[in-house]
Design an enzyme around this catalytic site. Structure first.
Site, mmCIF file in Angstrom:
data_model
loop_
_atom_site.group_PDB
_atom_site.id
_atom_site.type_symbol
_atom_site.label_atom_id
_atom_site.label_comp_id
_atom_site.label_asym_id
_atom_site.label_seq_id
_atom_site.Cartn_x
_atom_site.Cartn_y
_atom_site.Cartn_z
ATOM 1 N N SER A 17 83.873 -102.078 4.243
ATOM 2 C CA SER A 17 84.222 -103.192 5.140
ATOM 3 C C SER A 17 84.107 -104.570 4.496
ATOM 4 C CB SER A 17 83.350 -103.147 6.396
ATOM 5 O OG SER A 17 83.800 -102.137 7.269
ATOM 6 N N LYS A 20 87.063 -106.823 4.623
ATOM 7 C CA LYS A 20 87.368 -107.754 5.704
ATOM 8 C C LYS A 20 87.184 -109.215 5.304
ATOM 9 C CE LYS A 20 86.265 -104.501 9.465
ATOM 10 N NZ LYS A 20 85.512 -103.381 8.881
ATOM 11 N N SER A 77 81.897 -105.949 12.676
ATOM 12 C CA SER A 77 82.728 -105.290 11.670
ATOM 13 C C SER A 77 83.772 -104.375 12.309
ATOM 14 C CB SER A 77 81.860 -104.491 10.682
ATOM 15 O OG SER A 77 82.591 -104.145 9.537
ATOM 16 N N LYS A 182 79.096 -110.365 4.669
ATOM 17 C CA LYS A 182 79.731 -109.140 5.164
ATOM 18 C C LYS A 182 79.090 -107.908 4.543
ATOM 19 C CE LYS A 182 82.536 -107.163 7.831
ATOM 20 N NZ LYS A 182 81.446 -106.169 7.959
#
Length: 263
Positions: A17, A20, A77, A182
């Site tokens: 993730s 992202k 997320s 993140k």
């Protein structure tokens, strides 16, 4: 922009993730150029709803404004929210991913290739490196500083308080000065994080890939940030002002005179 510690920075790995971050760069690019507004409504498609992994359980046809979608991506997320935004901006996820790769190339991310907008895939064609993640993390934090309004949220709600959002980045709550950014985890990627923190005007980025456990990635990120804050400080001086001498231990002289480099 200065690398102060690195290990295997150019080894290609699955980013999960952390992908992202690039999705968010394109979202904030669109907000900056005026093609997107925070109060624009985004409708969830059947495809976006079908996303597995981390998600906020958007229903087909459900509409949320852009700011809410950003919170869903940054805090929880949400893979479903990421795809919904990709389709809204690019017309399709495929077109949006093409734009992601184009943006990555423009940042000099030489060892990166995306095949989706959220990192859910285990495809070997979806890869990046610690160095490239640092480059896109810097781009987002430096040129879209409003992202901090969302990356520093520990908990929030969705759908009028009926759903909760809890930040996947535990450093937001437990590490002093955290500004983002993140996390990510899949079987292929292990446990990953791009962690950013600021103290006394100096902001650092620590990227951890392929951690064995969730706790390990957070601890390793803290270790890197602690090292950076302990060993370095941001000093702004006029070009004509000499820097103070630096003490030398076990050397042939007591001090050495540093000089400013280009830039």
């Amino acid at each position: 922009g200065t690398v102060i510690y690195e290990k295997d920075p150019d080894t290609r790995r699955s980013p999960a993730s952390i992908t992202k971050i690039m999705t968010l760069i394109l979202i904030f690019d669109a907000l900056e150029n005026g093609t997107l507004k925070m109060d624009d409504l985004v409708t969830t498609s059947a495809y976006a709803k079908s996303m597995g992994g981390s998600r906020v359980f958007l229903e087909e046809g459900e509409t949320q404004d852009v700011e809410t979608m950003i919170k869903c991506i940054v805090i929880a997320s949400g893979n479903d929210a990421s795809v919904a935004m990709a389709e809204h901006i690019g017309g399709s996820e495929q077109e949006f991913v093409r734009q992601m790769n184009e943006r990555a190339a423009g940042l000099g991310m030489q060892n990166t290739h995306f095949v989706d907008c959220c990192g859910l895939t285990d495809s070997t064609d979806h890869y990046t490196t610690a160095r490239d993640i640092a480059l896109m993390s810097r781009e987002l934090m430096l040129y879209h500083p409003d992202i901090r309004n969302y990356t520093t949220i520990w908990m929030d709600t969705l759908r009028g308080g009926t759903s909760s959002l809890v930040n996947t980045n535990k450093l937001v709550r437990f590490y002093d000065g955290t500004t983002g950014l993140k996390t990510g985890s899949t079987n292929a990627a292990g446990y990953c994080i791009s962690a950013t923190a600021e103290r006394d005007g100096m902001e650092l980025i620590a990227v951890i890939l392929k951690g064995k456990t969730s706790a390990e990635r957070f601890q390793d990120a803290q270790s890197l940030l602690n090292y950076g804050f302990a060993a370095y400080a941001l000093q702004t001086v006029a070009p004509e002002t000499p820097l103070p001498p630096v003490p030398v231990q076990l050397g042939t002289q007591a001090t050495v005179q540093p000089v400013l480099g280009d830039g």
